[in-house]
Enzyme design. Structure first.
Site: not given
Ligand code: GDP
Ligand code: IMO
Ligand code: MG
Length: 430
Positions: A12, A15, A40, A222
């Site tokens: 998270d 990416k 994502h 991840q």
């Molecule tokens: P990913 O799994 O790595 O793609 O990340 P996620 O989408 O799960 O979580 C990142 C969150 O942060 C999302 O809600 C994005 O819209 C938000 N986000 C990404 N970059 C920024 C930033 O620079 N500032 C803020 N405020 N939010 C961001």
């Molecule tokens: P993105 O791509 C954050 C965590 C789960 C759990 C562990 C194992 O959005 O960054 P699983 O379902 O893979 O067996 O869970 O990994 N986990 C993540 N945490 N972002 C993710 O993906 C995750 N994918 C799995 O919360 O702790």
């Molecule tokens: Mg994510």
């Protein structure tokens, strides 16, 4: 060349946003591991899209997107994503490719995930319950079903055989609520839709693109601390999330990998169980959670929050061969007068900047360093030089400690809300 973009923490890191931004410098974006455990998020023209299986280059008109062989695919989730994209008016079907060697998540893989997690009680992993672990287990156990198998005349027979095996396995555990009949109907219908997609031999697809001189961006899911080998085992996911995973997740040789772009938040989060040395299990952590909207994109669970952890980042920079860094969510720290980072660990009285084998131990304490906050809004900042000095100091100190330059500082969730630093992704990287 193939450039790689991946998370350096527990996922998270942002990416999706950064891949979407960078994608117009590439002809292909490819996911190489993970599955619908990923979420994502992309914010385009104020509208939010969450991708679980489809690469984050899909919104760029001229970019091809490959779901690689290292990914595990749940046809039901994929069908929902296809519907979401179609609803948004995007034309993409001729730009989306699926590797035939990618493994399929069956409904009973999700059932197994659920019963195994429930049986673990307090020591549960905190899995997303998307069937990830059981599907990779079957892959390694040489009994999984792959995307290419859906074209075989005896596919249904093979599906039934694996399903029955799973049902037997699940019967060893206490029962959980799971409507198999309903899930199976949905699944079989979505497999029909999967058949209509461009199913390819991903390794030849990538090789052909490279021979044509095309640039490829491999999108990690991840984060490195969730890597099956090097993460906080057993509180990890079941795939190799690090750069090495690109080679077997796409079928490419290591010398074809160019830039490795590692992403970190300006702080740190984790969702699910497992050790988190810099966690702020207090009001400050709650303040970051609220400011950062730190709730899972896949499961909606509150994310655990803490300060940035430099021994951990040094470790993941090393494991991945990171050549440039991206810092996201710096705007979330705008209102904090003082920031903190862990520079070392105190491990049984020994000060170290290495991640120890047993990060679970209670007697591992972070050694903190304080930074002055910038206490300023960043919306108007368009160039690195315009950042407040305190933010420049924060970033530059991280560069010195990690020995790698930052190329992007992200200041908001929108596609254009970011600032490029001196080292940007090399345009002549062919
Ligand atoms: P990913 O799994 O790595 O793609 O990340 P996620 O989408 O799960 O979580 C990142 C969150 O942060 C999302 O809600 C994005 O819209 C938000 N986000 C990404 N970059 C920024 C930033 O620079 N500032 C803020 N405020 N939010 C961001
Ligand atoms: P993105 O791509 C954050 C965590 C789960 C759990 C562990 C194992 O959005 O960054 P699983 O379902 O893979 O067996 O869970 O990994 N986990 C993540 N945490 N972002 C993710 O993906 C995750 N994918 C799995 O919360 O702790
Ligand atoms: Mg994510």
């Amino acid at each position: 060349m193939i450039d790689v973009l991946l998370g350096l923490q527990w996922g998270d890191e942002g990416k999706g946003k950064i891949v979407d931004y960078l994608a117009n410098q590439y002809q292909v974006v490819a996911r190489f591991q993970g599955g619908p455990n990923a979420g994502h998020t992309l914010i385009l023209d104020g509208k939010k899209y969450v991708l679980h299986t489809i690469p984050s280059g899909i919104f760029r008109d001229n970019v091809l997107n490959l779901i690689g062989n290292g990914v595990v695919i749940d046809p039901i989730t994929l069908q929902k994503e296809l519907a979401m994209l179609a609803e948004s008016g995007l034309t993409f079907k001729d730009r989306l490719f699926v590797a035939q060697k990618a493994h399929l998540i069956l409904p009973t893989h999700r059932l197994l995930d659920a019963v195994q997690e429930a049986a673990k009680g307090k020591s549960k992993i905190g899995s997303t319950l998307r069937g990830i672990g059981p599907t990779y287990t079957d892959k390694i156990g040489r009994q999984g079903l792959r995307v290419g198998d859906i074209l075989a005349p005896d596919f249904k027979k093979r599906y039934d055989a694996l399903k029955w095996l799973h049902i037997q396995q699940a019967s060893q555990y206490p029962k959980v609520e799971f409507n198999l009949k309903e899930e199976e109907e949905k699944w079989l219908a979505s497999v029909e839709e999967l058949r209509q997609l461009n199913l390819v031999d991903g390794e030849y697809f990538i090789d052909d693109c490279l021979k044509k001189g095309q640039r490829i961006l491999a999108e990690g899911a991840q984060g490195s601390m969730l890597d099956i080998d090097f993460g906080t085992y057993p509180f990890v996911t079941s795939s190799n999330t690090i750069t090495a995973g690109v080679c077997n997740g796409l079928g490419v040789a290591p010398q074809r990998i160019g830039e490795v772009i590692g992403i970190t938040k300006a702080y740190c989060t984790r969702v699910g169980g497992g050790p988190f040395p810099t966690e702020l299990d207090n009001d400050l952590g709650e303040q970051i959670r609220q400011a950062g909207g730190e709730f899972g994109a896949t499961t909606g669970r509150p994310r655990r929050c803490g300060w940035i952890d430099l021994p951990q980042l040094k470790y993941t920079v090393m494991l991945n061969g990171v050549t440039q860094l991206v810092m996201t969510k710096v705007d979330i720290l705008n209102d904090f007068e003082q920031l903190t980072a862990a520079t070392h660990y105190d491990c049984n009285g020994k000060i170290t900047d290495r991640v120890p084998f047993d990060i679970n131990q209670d007697n591992l304490k972070p050694v903190w360093k304080n930074y002055t906050g910038w206490s300023q809004d960043l919306d108007q900042v368009k160039e690195f030089d315009q950042f407040p000095q305190a933010l420049k100091d924060y970033v530059q100190d991280m560069e010195n400690i990690l020995g790698v330059p930052f190329s992007i500082i992200s200041t908001g969730p929108g596609r254009e809300q970011l600032v490029l630093c001196q080292k940007t992704v090399s345009a002549d990287n062919q």
